[in-house]
Design an enzyme around this catalytic site. Structure first.
Site, PDB file in Angstrom:
ATOM      1  N   LYS A  44     -17.273  35.632  19.813  1.00 29.28           N
ATOM      2  CA  LYS A  44     -17.148  36.923  20.063  1.00 29.28           C
ATOM      3  C   LYS A  44     -18.532  37.815  19.982  1.00 29.28           C
ATOM      4  O   LYS A  44     -18.897  37.583  18.666  1.00 29.28           O
ATOM      5  CB  LYS A  44     -15.824  37.629  19.680  1.00 29.28           C
TER       6      LYS A  44
ATOM      7  N   SER B  67      -6.237  41.831  18.904  1.00 30.75           N
ATOM      8  CA  SER B  67      -7.184  41.384  19.993  1.00 30.75           C
ATOM      9  C   SER B  67      -7.634  40.021  19.869  1.00 30.75           C
ATOM     10  O   SER B  67      -8.296  39.432  20.796  1.00 30.75           O
ATOM     11  CB  SER B  67      -8.563  42.058  19.439  1.00 30.75           C
TER      12      SER B  67
ATOM     13  N   SER C  61      -9.020  42.960  22.473  1.00 28.83           N
ATOM     14  CA  SER C  61     -10.524  43.081  22.848  1.00 28.83           C
ATOM     15  C   SER C  61     -11.219  41.741  22.972  1.00 28.83           C
ATOM     16  O   SER C  61     -12.343  41.760  23.616  1.00 28.83           O
ATOM     17  CB  SER C  61     -11.370  43.792  21.724  1.00 28.83           C
TER      18      SER C  61
HETATM   19  N1  GLN Z   1      -5.934  46.983  21.437  1.00 30.33           N
HETATM   20  C1  GLN Z   1      -6.209  47.610  20.088  1.00 30.33           C
HETATM   21  C2  GLN Z   1      -7.047  48.749  20.160  1.00 30.33           C
HETATM   22  O1  GLN Z   1      -7.508  49.132  20.899  1.00 30.33           O
HETATM   23  C3  GLN Z   1      -6.248  46.439  18.961  1.00 30.33           C
HETATM   24  C4  GLN Z   1      -7.928  45.955  19.125  1.00 30.33           C
HETATM   25  C5  GLN Z   1      -8.268  45.037  18.162  1.00 30.33           C
HETATM   26  O2  GLN Z   1      -7.321  44.380  17.676  1.00 30.33           O
HETATM   27  N2  GLN Z   1      -9.776  44.750  18.032  1.00 30.33           N
HETATM   28  O3  GLN Z   1      -7.268  49.094  18.972  1.00 30.33           O
END
Ligand code: GLN
Length: 496
Positions: A80, A184, A160
């Site tokens: 990532k 994410s 994400s």
């Molecule tokens: N979808 C969540 C957010 O937008 C979690 C994102 C994540 O875990 N990095 O914050």
């Protein structure tokens, strides 16, 4: 084996064949580089590193020949683009870091390379890991390799870590790293029909990972099987004195403990996770998951986690508050984008105004507001107190159960463009994943079935702190019972 066969191997199987010298690291890496080139339309990678991959593969082949193979020798992985990689551009999916080349390597990726793994490239993500659909990236959205029959490709991969999930699902790599702040790793894994593990907070070092919300951020593996995730975690995890919240707890041989079975385990099904408007397919799969565990000798009981309804609002105070503080460093002075203004203040404003996208700016505003004098007590402090209550709910539950079973997400992948003008609808994706994040608990998403449209759905297993062993074991039992063999029916192929 042909290239198209090589990319179908699991990580465990590839490792066995490499060790037996049936295949070479070079063949394996080339097969994946070819797959990446065929599937560029998925936009899963921000940066491909073929030269470096081939160099690393050559070293792996040398070591394999010399009988000096390390634990992940020759295994091609995607990373990532939130993990800093020395001399390889690291963008966090943001314009403000679009040409940032770190001089150092994150601890987690350093451990992977030291174990012999091969870097294929850096995967796309929501900007600064803020999002649930991989639509906020400066580098454009990622396309989920899964498309319902008769529909044009264009489902979101989740976020994400959407690029990592899509890359694993499309057979562009044997495994990938993700990070999970509120879901994410788990939610994109569920949307793409793969396995994703968020370890206990403190299990994997955060050093060298671009910070989003430091009290929640945790790195973890994404792969096509539970065993492959366990193998990756064995290398990724471990104490790091450079991360003050890294825990000095032993790394265990998780991949060798999967077959112990789940007889006698008690698994809780929390009644508060039965939310209004949940698709029937998700309900049904959840019930099936409970049946599968029962059939394998676990006792499944209903439990209550009473503060669950407050988890999402709590997360969306705590995470933006920490983000607003962490992202203060992007000021155009030492690294990253700089847009000159007439004076210092205007330079800050232009740099940040043009460098950050809408969602990141929204989070910075919400977070700064929640932390400001006069509102701190009402929002941030209150959220911290509720966070403790949520953790206490789990602590109480784990006095009577060994693991918790829930759906991974409240639905399957939606189309790119949907829910984009309604942040709250987007945030609802995380309803099942944020509680474990707020409580710092290990949690995994396992692909368990398809919905009526033929899109994958996942189940989530949450465990006690540091008990990845039980989480993985229950996940493995679900994996065996679900026997999920479906694969993206029509991969997006460039020129095909
Ligand atoms: N979808 C969540 C957010 O937008 C979690 C994102 C994540 O875990 N990095 O914050």
């Amino acid at each position: 084996m042909s290239g198209r066969e090589l990319v179908e191997l699991t990580l465990a199987e590839a490792r066995r064949r490499l060790a037996a010298r049936e295949i070479s690291a070079r063949q394996l890496v080339e097969a994946h580089l070819e797959a990446m080139a065929r599937h560029r339309a998925l936009n899963a990678f921000v940066t491909e590193t073929p030269d470096r991959a081939l160099e690393m593969a050559a070293e792996s082949d040398r070591r394999l020949a010399a009988g000096e193979a390390r634990p992940l020798e020759g295994i091609p992985l995607a990373v990532k683009d939130l993990f800093c990689t020395a001399d390889v551009r690291t963008t966090a999916g943001s314009r403000i870091l679009h040409d940032f080349v770190p001089p150092y390597e994150s601890t987690v990726t350093r451990r992977l390379w030291e174990a012999g793994a091969v870097l294929l490239g850096k995967t796309n993500l929501d900007e600064f890991a803020m999002g649930s659909a991989n639509v906020t990236s400066w580098f454009g959205p990622v396309v989920n390799p899964w498309t319902p029959p008769g529909e044009e490709p264009g489902r979101v991969p989740g976020g994400s870590s959407g690029g990592s999930a899509a890359a694993v699902a499309a057979r562009l790599c044997l495994g990938a790293t993700g990070t999970d702040t509120g879901g994410s790793i788990r939610q994109p894994a569920a949307f793409c029909g793969i396995v994703g593990l968020k370890p206990t907070y403190g299990r994997c070092s955060r050093w060298g990972i671009v910070a989003f919300a430091s009290s929640l951020d945790q790195a973890g593996p994404m792969a096509r099987t539970v065993e492959d995730c366990a193998i990756l975690l064995e290398t990724m995890a471990g104490y790091d004195p450079r991360d003050s919240t890294s825990a000095d707890v032993p790394v265990e041989p998780w991949s060798r403990r999967l077959d112990a079975g789940i007889r006698g385990l008690r698994v809780g099904v929390p009644r508060e996770y039965r939310i209004d408007g949940m698709p029937e397919a998700v309900e049904r799969l959840w019930a099936a998951g409970a049946d599968w565990l029962r059939a394998r000798g676990a006792e499944v009981v209903e439990i209550s986690l009473p503060h669950t309804p407050y988890a999402l609002p709590t997360y969306y105070i705590v995470a933006p508050a920490e983000a607003s503080s962490n992202l203060a460093r992007y000021d155009g002075m030492r690294f990253g984008l700089r847009v000159e203004g007439r004076d210092l203040t205007e330079t800050y404003m232009k740099t940040r105004g043009e460098g950050f996208g809408r969602e990141v700016r929204r989070r910075i505003l919400i977070g700064t507001y929640a932390l400001s004098a006069g509102y701190y007590d009402a929002y941030y402090l209150k959220a911290q107190k509720v966070r403790r209550k949520i953790a206490d709910d789990f602590r109480a539950a784990f006095e009577t159960v060994d693991a918790v079973l829930t759906p991974a997400a409240p639905g399957a992948a939606f189309r790119i463009g949907e829910r984009m003008d309604d942040p709250v609808a987007m945030y609802l994706n995380d309803v099942f994943t944020v509680p474990a994040s707020l409580a710092g608990l290990p949690a995994i998403a396992v692909p368990a079935g398809l919905d009526g449209e033929g899109l994958p759905l996942g189940l989530q297993v949450i465990g006690r702190p540091w008990d990845e062993t039980t989480v993985l074991r229950v996940a493995h039992a679900l994996e065996e019972a679900a026997d999920f063999r479906a694969r993206p029916p029509r991969l997006v192929e460039d020129g095909a």
